[in-house]
Enzyme design. Structure first.
Site, PDB file in Angstrom:
ATOM      1  N   HIS A 159       1.374  -1.435   0.261  1.00 20.21           N
ATOM      2  CA  HIS A 159       0.130  -0.357   0.143  1.00 20.21           C
ATOM      3  C   HIS A 159       0.957   1.508  -0.041  1.00 20.21           C
ATOM      4  O   HIS A 159       0.322   2.184  -0.102  1.00 20.21           O
ATOM      5  CB  HIS A 159      -1.061   0.187   1.211  1.00 20.21           C
ATOM      6  CG  HIS A 159      -0.417   0.197   2.444  1.00 20.21           C
ATOM      7  ND1 HIS A 159       0.448  -0.701   3.268  1.00 20.21           N
ATOM      8  CD2 HIS A 159      -0.191   1.277   2.707  1.00 20.21           C
ATOM      9  CE1 HIS A 159       0.847  -0.288   4.236  1.00 20.21           C
ATOM     10  NE2 HIS A 159       0.563   1.171   4.180  1.00 20.21           N
TER      11      HIS A 159
HETATM   12  C1  UD1 Z   1      -2.248   5.029   6.045  1.00 21.05           C
HETATM   13  C2  UD1 Z   1      -0.602   5.392   7.102  1.00 21.05           C
HETATM   14  C3  UD1 Z   1       0.171   4.513   6.775  1.00 21.05           C
HETATM   15  C4  UD1 Z   1       0.398   2.982   7.272  1.00 21.05           C
HETATM   16  C5  UD1 Z   1      -1.160   2.811   6.774  1.00 21.05           C
HETATM   17  C6  UD1 Z   1      -2.083   1.089   6.314  1.00 21.05           C
HETATM   18  C7  UD1 Z   1       0.041   7.871   7.178  1.00 21.05           C
HETATM   19  C8  UD1 Z   1       0.590   8.823   6.547  1.00 21.05           C
HETATM   20  N1  UD1 Z   1       0.082   6.402   6.622  1.00 21.05           N
HETATM   21  O1  UD1 Z   1      -1.678   4.836   5.317  1.00 21.05           O
HETATM   22  O2  UD1 Z   1       1.481   4.830   7.771  1.00 21.05           O
HETATM   23  O3  UD1 Z   1       1.103   2.662   7.109  1.00 21.05           O
HETATM   24  O4  UD1 Z   1      -2.763   3.059   6.912  1.00 21.05           O
HETATM   25  O5  UD1 Z   1      -3.325   1.091   6.531  1.00 21.05           O
HETATM   26  O6  UD1 Z   1      -0.588   7.627   7.887  1.00 21.05           O
HETATM   27  N2  UD1 Z   1      -9.366   4.733   2.227  1.00 21.05           N
HETATM   28  C9  UD1 Z   1     -10.306   4.329   2.133  1.00 21.05           C
HETATM   29  N3  UD1 Z   1     -11.028   4.119   3.098  1.00 21.05           N
HETATM   30  C10 UD1 Z   1     -10.179   4.017   4.263  1.00 21.05           C
HETATM   31  C11 UD1 Z   1      -9.140   4.585   4.228  1.00 21.05           C
HETATM   32  C12 UD1 Z   1      -8.235   5.030   3.141  1.00 21.05           C
HETATM   33  O7  UD1 Z   1     -10.640   3.769   1.155  1.00 21.05           O
HETATM   34  O8  UD1 Z   1     -10.947   3.394   4.993  1.00 21.05           O
HETATM   35  C13 UD1 Z   1      -8.187   4.812   0.830  1.00 21.05           C
HETATM   36  C14 UD1 Z   1      -8.606   6.276   0.331  1.00 21.05           C
HETATM   37  O9  UD1 Z   1      -8.802   6.665  -1.149  1.00 21.05           O
HETATM   38  C15 UD1 Z   1      -7.528   7.207   1.002  1.00 21.05           C
HETATM   39  C16 UD1 Z   1      -6.126   6.242   0.698  1.00 21.05           C
HETATM   40  O10 UD1 Z   1      -6.415   5.042   0.807  1.00 21.05           O
HETATM   41  O11 UD1 Z   1      -7.207   8.304   0.365  1.00 21.05           O
HETATM   42  C17 UD1 Z   1      -5.090   6.628   1.844  1.00 21.05           C
HETATM   43  O12 UD1 Z   1      -5.257   6.371   3.057  1.00 21.05           O
HETATM   44  P1  UD1 Z   1      -4.379   6.823   3.982  1.00 21.05           P
HETATM   45  O13 UD1 Z   1      -5.459   7.106   5.631  1.00 21.05           O
HETATM   46  O14 UD1 Z   1      -4.356   8.722   3.696  1.00 21.05           O
HETATM   47  O15 UD1 Z   1      -3.291   6.341   3.752  1.00 21.05           O
HETATM   48  P2  UD1 Z   1      -3.257   4.735   3.898  1.00 21.05           P
HETATM   49  O16 UD1 Z   1      -2.170   4.991   2.508  1.00 21.05           O
HETATM   50  O17 UD1 Z   1      -4.261   4.115   4.430  1.00 21.05           O
END
Ligand code: UD1
Length: 364
Positions: free
Chosen positions: A207
């Site tokens: 991811h």
């Molecule tokens: C976050 C953490 C990362 C961790 C990971 C575990 C930061 C900078 N990154 O990354 O360190 O290893 O979580 O999962 O905080 N999204 C969904 N549903 C959700 C959550 C996210 O669809 O419940 C999608 C959205 O499109 C979002 C993208 O995933 O924009 C990224 O989510 P985000 O929370 O920004 O960071 P992660 O890549 O999940």
């Protein structure tokens, strides 16, 4: 009675706070510990399922911030968390790991002269292109209690000039969760559901922005996987971020076309750990899986050029392979020949008692 707010926001945070919630519950005469969920992760499979699996109490307050750019997400957590602190006036907040919620809440609390404890302090990849590295550095520089999970964390903090009295080597709360839940993990029926036999498959998890955000990098991984699936079947629970990028890059059909690849939705904790426990190896860019495989003595090929968790390399289970196909295939051949990947001993203090140590230190 001291009032403590425990902050969690994203998937890996939930495994780290579960044992703390349990331990504070045992000391409820001394502490009133309340859980704040920032809502950074909000999908059922990314959040609620962990509350069920790990029996984490319902959050006292949910900030519902959701996704956004790093700035928007961090700012939204800050704005919402400031209101919570103004109302609740805690003595201490506890933040865990390195996600945007960790950084945002530690910054707000420090500005309001509220003490901050950071669980998993001192880890460093020395790679500031990773958003988590920036979050770690800032959070540690603001924290009053720095609870390190491995010895490298203590050394890094000392080198950065943190006063030694603030640094506490306590072990790993994520491993508290793993050991505590082992009886349940052993009972999971996920292998049957997915029609898998122990040690006949590999697990991929992916991811990180560095691997999935650019089409080129994601295609490199596809190319690696195409070769690897000729050697062994792969199960790939797809993280929402990876799914989003796969669709945006228009490369989902390539992944769909691989015969020996089973793509599934993200799993809950208990099922995922059963899958990991019985895998031949993991191919991953996650931080937590590097640690869990070390304790379970499962080979882990980490698709990164560095790790902030060097003890997993020292113990022999973890190898950094980047997206280097030759290196990955070479390691897979070694694994399939049953070469040994790992020492018999878990890292020091990864013994299931870390939350106990943390609460004891805070009691004093
Ligand atoms: C976050 C953490 C990362 C961790 C990971 C575990 C930061 C900078 N990154 O990354 O360190 O290893 O979580 O999962 O905080 N999204 C969904 N549903 C959700 C959550 C996210 O669809 O419940 C999608 C959205 O499109 C979002 C993208 O995933 O924009 C990224 O989510 P985000 O929370 O920004 O960071 P992660 O890549 O999940």
């Amino acid at each position: 009675m001291k009032k403590v707010l425990i902050v969690a926001g994203a998937r890996p945070n939930f495994m780290k706070i579960a044992p703390l919630c349990r331990e504070f519950q045992k000391h409820r005469g001394k502490f009133r510990a309340l859980l704040i969920h920032t809502g950074q992760h909000y999908d059922f499979e990314m959040s609620e399922t962990f509350f069920k699996d790990l029996k984490i109490p319902k959050p006292y307050i949910h900030l519902n911030v959701g996704s956004g750019t790093h700035t928007v997400q961090t700012a939204n957590v800050m704005t919402a968390f400031e209101k919570v602190l103004l109302k609740e006036k805690p003595d201490l907040i506890i933040v865990v790991g390195d996600v945007n919620s960790t950084l945002a809440c530690s910054l707000v609390a420090t500005k309001m002269n509220i003490k901050v404890a950071h669980v998993e302090a001192g880890l460093r990849s020395f790679d500031r292109s990773m958003p988590e590295e920036v979050n770690r550095i800032v959070t540690d520089s603001l924290s009053d209690y720095l609870f390190a999970s491995e010895e490298s964390g203590c050394q890094n903090l000392k080198k950065e000039g943190v006063h030694r009295k603030k640094i506490h080597f306590v072990g790993n709360t994520m491993i508290d969760t793993l050991l505590f839940n082992m009886p349940k993990i052993n009972k999971s029926k996920i292998l049957k559901t997915l029609n898998l036999k122990p040690k006949t498959y590999a697990v991929m998890s992916l991811h990180r922005p560095g691997n999935v955000d650019l089409k080129e990098s994601f295609l490199e991984i596809f190319d690696v996987l195409k070769s690897c699936t000729k050697k062994i079947a792969f199960v790939y629970p797809v993280h929402p971020r990876a799914k989003k990028m796969m669709l945006a890059h228009g490369i989902k059909k390539e992944f769909d076309s691989l015969n020996n690849l089973l793509m599934i939705d993200p799993l809950g904790y208990i099922d995922f750990m059963q899958l990991i426990k019985n895998t031949r190896f993991a191919l991953t860019d996650s931080g937590g899986i590097q640690e869990e495989t070390t304790v379970l003595r499962i080979p882990c090929l980490t698709m990164r050029e560095n790790t902030e968790r060097p003890v997993t390399i020292d113990k022999g289970t973890n190898v950094l392979v980047g997206r280097n196909k030759a290196k990955i295939l070479k390691n897979i051949n070694r694994i399939l020949k049953n070469e040994d990947y790992g020492s018999r001993k878990a890292p020091r203090l990864w013994d299931g008692k870390t939350a106990q140590r943390i609460v004891k230190i805070l009691s004093q």
